[in-house]
Design an enzyme around this catalytic site. Sequence first.
Site, PDB file in Angstrom:
ATOM      1  N   ASP A  67       4.359  -8.370  -0.769  1.00 23.15           N
ATOM      2  CA  ASP A  67       3.043  -8.774  -0.602  1.00 23.15           C
ATOM      3  C   ASP A  67       3.171 -10.232  -0.767  1.00 23.15           C
ATOM      4  O   ASP A  67       3.794 -10.958  -1.211  1.00 23.15           O
ATOM      5  CB  ASP A  67       2.022  -8.052  -1.498  1.00 23.15           C
ATOM      6  CG  ASP A  67       2.743  -7.711  -2.951  1.00 23.15           C
ATOM      7  OD1 ASP A  67       3.690  -8.597  -3.415  1.00 23.15           O
ATOM      8  OD2 ASP A  67       2.208  -7.161  -3.644  1.00 23.15           O
ATOM      9  N   ASN A 136      -3.041   0.683 -12.794  1.00 26.32           N
ATOM     10  CA  ASN A 136      -3.803   1.518 -12.133  1.00 26.32           C
ATOM     11  C   ASN A 136      -3.076   2.274 -11.039  1.00 26.32           C
ATOM     12  O   ASN A 136      -3.961   3.017 -10.398  1.00 26.32           O
ATOM     13  CB  ASN A 136      -5.163   0.732 -11.446  1.00 26.32           C
ATOM     14  CG  ASN A 136      -4.803  -0.298 -10.513  1.00 26.32           C
ATOM     15  OD1 ASN A 136      -3.254  -0.231  -9.847  1.00 26.32           O
ATOM     16  ND2 ASN A 136      -5.422  -1.081  -9.860  1.00 26.32           N
ATOM     17  N   HIS A 138      -1.131   0.976  -8.608  1.00 27.01           N
ATOM     18  CA  HIS A 138      -0.802   0.301  -7.420  1.00 27.01           C
ATOM     19  C   HIS A 138       0.767  -0.058  -7.071  1.00 27.01           C
ATOM     20  O   HIS A 138       1.426  -0.074  -8.004  1.00 27.01           O
ATOM     21  CB  HIS A 138      -1.702  -0.525  -7.001  1.00 27.01           C
ATOM     22  CG  HIS A 138      -1.481  -2.020  -7.983  1.00 27.01           C
ATOM     23  ND1 HIS A 138      -2.125  -3.192  -8.275  1.00 27.01           N
ATOM     24  CD2 HIS A 138      -0.324  -2.559  -8.319  1.00 27.01           C
ATOM     25  CE1 HIS A 138      -1.793  -4.072  -8.904  1.00 27.01           C
ATOM     26  NE2 HIS A 138      -0.502  -3.791  -8.884  1.00 27.01           N
ATOM     27  N   GLU A 143      -3.995  -0.597  -3.526  1.00 29.44           N
ATOM     28  CA  GLU A 143      -5.016  -0.484  -4.643  1.00 29.44           C
ATOM     29  C   GLU A 143      -5.552   0.975  -4.345  1.00 29.44           C
ATOM     30  O   GLU A 143      -5.391   1.632  -3.541  1.00 29.44           O
ATOM     31  CB  GLU A 143      -6.129  -1.501  -4.816  1.00 29.44           C
ATOM     32  CG  GLU A 143      -5.739  -2.712  -5.115  1.00 29.44           C
ATOM     33  CD  GLU A 143      -5.441  -2.999  -6.336  1.00 29.44           C
ATOM     34  OE1 GLU A 143      -4.921  -2.180  -6.969  1.00 29.44           O
ATOM     35  OE2 GLU A 143      -5.865  -4.309  -6.696  1.00 29.44           O
TER      36      GLU A 143
HETATM   37  C1  GLP Z   1       1.339  -7.006  -9.040  1.00 32.28           C
HETATM   38  C2  GLP Z   1       2.018  -6.971  -7.970  1.00 32.28           C
HETATM   39  C3  GLP Z   1       2.800  -5.652  -7.901  1.00 32.28           C
HETATM   40  C4  GLP Z   1       3.383  -5.749  -9.050  1.00 32.28           C
HETATM   41  C5  GLP Z   1       2.460  -5.266 -10.008  1.00 32.28           C
HETATM   42  C6  GLP Z   1       2.833  -5.119 -11.508  1.00 32.28           C
HETATM   43  O1  GLP Z   1      -0.183  -7.387  -8.817  1.00 32.28           O
HETATM   44  N1  GLP Z   1       1.424  -7.127  -6.574  1.00 32.28           N
HETATM   45  O2  GLP Z   1       3.964  -5.769  -6.834  1.00 32.28           O
HETATM   46  O3  GLP Z   1       4.475  -4.761  -9.159  1.00 32.28           O
HETATM   47  O4  GLP Z   1       1.289  -5.776  -9.932  1.00 32.28           O
HETATM   48  O5  GLP Z   1       2.729  -6.357 -12.129  1.00 32.28           O
HETATM   49  P1  GLP Z   1       3.528  -6.694 -13.541  1.00 32.28           P
HETATM   50  O6  GLP Z   1       5.118  -6.461 -13.542  1.00 32.28           O
HETATM   51  O7  GLP Z   1       3.393  -7.940 -13.857  1.00 32.28           O
HETATM   52  O8  GLP Z   1       3.136  -5.744 -14.685  1.00 32.28           O
END
Ligand code: GLP
Length: 255
Positions: A67, A136, A138, A143
């Site tokens: 992304d 959440n 995702h 989402e």
């Molecule tokens: C982000 C990214 C995801 C990631 C997730 C967890 O928003 N778009 O690809 O895996 O949220 O992030 P973190 O590893 O900082 O908890």
Amino acid sequence: MRVIIHRDAEAATRAVSAFFAEQLAAKPASVLGLATGGTMEGVYAELIELYRAGKMSFAKARSFNLDEYLGLPADHPQTYRHYMDERLFRHVDFPPNATHLPDGTSADPEKAAEDYEALIARYGPIDLQLLGLGANGHIGFNEPSSSLGSRTRIKTLTHATIEANGRFFEDGEWQPHQALTMGIATILDARSVLVLAFGAGKAEAVAQVVEGPISARWPGTALQMHRHATLVLDEAAASDLTMRDYYQWVQANDG
Ligand code: GLP
């Protein structure tokens, strides 16, 4: 789904890096699916170490990130392109133009999404897709309420995600509320999927992904339909799993 529980995040990170090294040793021209976020920082640091020690090479590999934010200028330090350049790409030996992210600066983001999906179709399937998990549920930026059949597209972020990622932005700075993300069906096309989650904040999402009903409410539950999905957790992220003894018994017996 294979569930692997490690004592702490460091051990889990080393295990994930070892999976990557094995993948590239077995198939140097692998197509890698990469992820961003705090959870991945240690993985990329470890991959750089392995590369510097001569234990892995990306010279024939190609990568596709999950992304990218929409609306940030290309030179903004919080673009995922910048994150990947700084935390991995500029330290290792990917060939020029072999690292791909959706184009979050495009004047026509819908077309950029279609182009990205077409590029994955051209070079794919992705051999090994690395995934983090939002609190959440995702995956990528899919989402809750995302179609389980979705492809790369524009996605509006939830308030919870904007807040969770706010820690990476300056106080009071404008923060993107939309992103281009691979869809859930795009992710499910990968040959194998490796999900990494650490900390108590991910425990509920982990429990849903492994043991909950498949539902767009928790997008990561779609991975239950994948034939080769592995979840690598630390103790805290595994703490809400009700069948934890069983997963650990399998882990001890099947390696
Ligand atoms: C982000 C990214 C995801 C990631 C997730 C967890 O928003 N778009 O690809 O895996 O949220 O992030 P973190 O590893 O900082 O908890």
